[in-house]
Design an enzyme around this catalytic site. Structure first.
Site, short mmCIF file in Angstrom:
data_model
loop_
_atom_site.label_atom_id
_atom_site.label_comp_id
_atom_site.label_asym_id
_atom_site.label_seq_id
_atom_site.Cartn_x
_atom_site.Cartn_y
_atom_site.Cartn_z
N ASP A 198 0.93 -1.33 -0.14
CA ASP A 198 -0.01 -0.04 -0.05
C ASP A 198 0.96 1.17 0.14
OD1 ASP A 198 -2.18 -1.55 -0.10
OD2 ASP A 198 -3.10 -0.89 1.72
N TYR A 201 -1.96 5.13 -2.36
CA TYR A 201 -3.22 5.11 -2.33
C TYR A 201 -4.26 6.09 -3.26
CZ TYR A 201 -3.23 2.80 2.17
OH TYR A 201 -2.72 1.68 3.17
N ASN A 235 -3.30 -4.28 -1.50
CA ASN A 235 -4.53 -4.10 -2.25
C ASN A 235 -4.69 -2.78 -2.95
OD1 ASN A 235 -4.74 -3.30 0.67
ND2 ASN A 235 -6.84 -2.77 0.04
N HIS A 320 1.05 -8.56 2.39
CA HIS A 320 0.21 -7.77 2.96
C HIS A 320 -0.90 -7.80 3.95
CE1 HIS A 320 -1.54 -3.55 2.62
NE2 HIS A 320 -2.57 -3.89 2.22
N HIS A 330 -10.56 -5.84 8.49
CA HIS A 330 -9.92 -6.97 7.56
C HIS A 330 -9.89 -8.13 8.72
CE1 HIS A 330 -9.04 -3.88 5.08
NE2 HIS A 330 -8.55 -3.09 5.81
N HIS A 359 -4.55 -0.97 9.67
CA HIS A 359 -3.87 0.23 9.98
C HIS A 359 -3.77 0.54 11.34
CE1 HIS A 359 -5.66 1.81 5.93
NE2 HIS A 359 -4.55 0.98 5.99
#
Length: 469
Positions: A198, A201, A235, A320, A330, A359
């Site tokens: 990531d 973004y 992702n 990831h 998630h 996060h």
């Protein structure tokens, strides 16, 4: 009077007991959800006119300069940059204090994404470098030249000390800038960054605004032009947008960020391995097919037996999406991949697995859940000293903000968790010991909010858990 004395003694005893309990909690540091309270502020992206996004002056000046390892051993470096006005030169001029100036030629590419056309993206691999040597390099030959430097790693060997930085889910917010600054000023100097996915973004902006790939490249240049970042696809690198007519996954990422995947026999840039100092690093893709018979599965099946622990004792895996995660964000997204590959991680005694995606920050104990087979009911992770420690470090500072919602109670396998932005360092001392430290952005540069001594699973497989589960 006597009554008063008794109550005072009782109160004092309670204080002593409470103090003892609290000190125990600090010493154990196990199954701990941090009590640190940060200021509740919305994560805000830096405006496009921020100085960190500034375009370098001069005609056709190279920008977004970044480097990564260019082979499996650390004797090559891939140098990448972007020019805007015209392609310009693909040449990299490079030299060390002990060698004359040499040139290496590369290629450039461009791509279109919806209504965006990229600049000219250059990739040049410098080969046959000497280990443990500082090299200077220049890009932009013939127009505006810009000079940078890097230091090659020491020769691969079992007792070679080396310090990796760990960053994930960075983005380009004010918090992202704090994370990168904190990493740069950490007195425990990282020599290369293991980046767990990531990046920019860009897909969070209208029409996957690819200008945000350019701004991110300029923002991170101050670090990644001088030390290699080892890339993992997340992702937000997929950029699959059929509604915009964009049906080729990973298009911006694969054009901009090259990795040496062919050197380790991989057939795609999303999974590969490198050796660096005393570490063997395996990068996996959470968003490519990983089931039985798929290219990634077959590659990993053949890759793990190749790891020679007497040469590279530290076996590190990057991915990831975390396999063990006690946040409600998630939750269990990595479960099918865990079922496929966890038995191999235990069999080959992986030391540590770094992931992002969530996060926030979390570190597990050494646990495995390989016994469960759907019908036997053995579905709780158990302590396993052959298993890796799982660390989630998706707390770089992106616009989506912190994951603050945790599952309660905290599972026994979770050693420490905290919803704060930050980075970490993994400091390998020798074949038996490595010191790991996680740094939250709010603390002084030398402060670790969470830390542990890793004992190598191959050479020194003693219990290094931080909690008496």
């Amino acid at each position: 009077m006597a009554k008063m004395g008794t109550s005072s003694r009782v109160a004092a005893a309670i204080v002593v007991v409470l103090g003892f309990v609290l000190s125990l909690a600090v010493v154990c540091n196990g199954g701990k959800t941090s009590s640190f309270v940060r200021k509740v502020e919305k994560t805000v992206d830096m405006p496009l006119d921020s100085d960190v996004f500034k375009v370098p002056p001069g005609y056709n000046a190279p920008q977004q300069v970044h480097i990564t390892q260019g082979d499996q051993l650390g004797k090559a470096v891939i140098v990448s940059w972007v020019t805007v006005e015209e392609p310009g030169s693909n040449t990299v001029l490079y030299w060390s204090a002990y060698s004359k100036k040499q040139k290496s030629e590369g290629k450039f590419t461009t791509y279109k994404f919806y209504n965006y056309t990229s600049g000219y993206i250059h990739h040049t691999t410098i080969r046959n470098l000497k280990f443990n040597t500082k090299y200077y390099y220049v890009v932009g030959i013939g127009h505006t030249e810009r000079q940078f430097w890097f230091i090659t790693p020491p020769k691969v060997g079992p007792d070679v000390p080396y310090t990796f930085g760990l960053i994930g889910d960075l983005g380009q917010s004010f918090d992202s800038n704090k994370t990168l600054t904190h990493y740069e000023l950490n007195p425990q100097k990282g020599q290369a960054v293991l980046f767990v996915g990531d990046l920019s973004y860009a897909d969070n902006y209208p029409n996957h605004d690819n200008v945000r790939w350019d701004t991110w490249g300029r923002f991170t240049e101050r670090s990644v032009a001088y030390q290699p970042w080892i890339w993992t696809a997340g992702n937000h690198e997929i950029d699959f947008a059929p509604e915009l007519g964009e049906t080729k996954p990973f298009k911006p990422y694969t054009h901009r960020y090259h990795v040496p995947y062919k050197a380790s026999g991989s057939t795609a840039p999303f999974w590969y391995s490198i050796k660096r100092a005393s570490a063997y690093i395996i990068v996996l893709s959470s968003y490519s097919a990983y089931g039985k018979y798929t290219p990634q599965y077959k590659w990993l099946e053949q890759e793990l037996p190749k790891v020679n622990r007497s040469e590279t004792p530290w076996l590190i895996v990057l991915m990831h999406s975390p396999w063990y995660n006690s946040y409600n964000y998630h939750y269990m997204e990595g479960e099918t991949m865990r079922v496929m590959y966890e038995p191999w991680f235990v069999k080959y005694k992986v030391d540590v697995v770094f992931a992002g995606h969530v996060h926030a920050y979390e570190r597990s104990e050494r646990i495995s859940n390989v016994a469960y087979n759907i019908v036997n009911g053995i579905c709780i992770p158990v302590k396993d000293q052959s298993a890796p420690v799982y660390i989630t470090i998706g707390d770089g500072g992106n616009l989506e903000g912190l994951a603050t919602n945790m599952t309660e109670p905290q599972p026994a396998y979770s050693a420490y968790r905290e919803a704060s932005f930050g980075h970490a360092t993994f400091d390998i001392k020798n074949r038996t010991h490595a010191y790991y430290g996680w740094h939250r952005n709010q603390d002084g540069y030398a402060v670790t909010a969470d830390s542990m001594w890793f004992f190598n699973r191959y050479y020194h497989p003693v219990d290094d858990s931080t909690s008496a589960q």
